[in-house]
Write an enzyme that holds these catalytic residues in place. Structure first.
Site: not given
Ligand code: AMP
Length: 181
Positions: A13, A88, A127, A129, A140
């Site tokens: 994404k 989310r 990746r 990270r 996740r």
């Molecule tokens: P991402 O980069 O989108 O994979 O997000 C990394 C982490 O950020 C996720 O595993 C959550 O811990 C946190 N996070 C990102 N977006 C949200 C959201 N909308 N609500 C809650 N936690 C979030």
């Protein structure tokens, strides 16, 4: 265009959002990136979010929604955005709908990136990270299945389905085609 990008972690994404942002001329707003920037800068928001992110859990909705609201209030988001990683949960989706209603706007669509779970695990491991270790990835994916996947039904006919397997450019072309661009 006001779009939300949905899909499991590791679906690509973020990569797609960056390219679409260029092509469509609207900002890419990633809640994960915003949290990581705050963690890097050591802000109170970053300190609060870090333990959740490291565990692969969702940061509490009130904290996340406030961050999104202030980002959407910036000038560059006035005429469109690509929201990557928010909402989310159905609760967050309702918050977003209300927020946009207050501005007299609404989403134009929700891009759902479809991909096999085995492929996303491989992508995430490659990746590298900070939150991409096997245990966190498992958490996740579970959070995705329990909390985020229901958004596909929630958004119903607003969903624009994209096959996310294949090369980056190929997937991007599919998205542009579906958007009629
Ligand atoms: P991402 O980069 O989108 O994979 O997000 C990394 C982490 O950020 C996720 O595993 C959550 O811990 C946190 N996070 C990102 N977006 C949200 C959201 N909308 N609500 C809650 N936690 C979030």
């Amino acid at each position: 265009m006001r779009l939300v990008l949905l899909g499991p972690p590791g679906a690509g994404k973020g990569t797609q959002a960056a390219i679409l942002s260029e092509k469509l001329g609207v900002p890419h707003i990633s809640t994960g990136d915003l949290f990581r920037a705050n963690i890097g800068e050591g802000t109170p928001l970053g300190v609060e979010a870090k333990s959740y992110i490291d565990a692969g859990k969702l940061v509490p909705t009130d904290v996340t929604a406030r961050m999104v609201e202030s980002r959407l209030a910036e000038d560059d988001a006035a005429n469109g955005f690509l929201l990557d990683g928010f909402p989310r949960t159905v609760e967050q989706a309702d918050i977003l709908t209300e927020l946009l209603e207050k501005k007299g706007t609404a989403l134009d669509g929700v891009l759902n990136f479809n991909i096999d779970e085995d492929v996303v695990v491989q992508r995430m491991l490659a990746r590298g990270r900070a939150d991409d270790n096997e245990e966190t990835i498992r958490t996740r994916l579970q959070v995705y299945r329990d909390e985020t996947k229901p958004l596909i039904d929630h958004y119903g006919d607003q969903i624009i389905s994209i096959d996310a397997e294949g090369e980056v450019e190929e997937v991007n072309q599919r998205a542009m085609d579906k958007l009629g661009k």
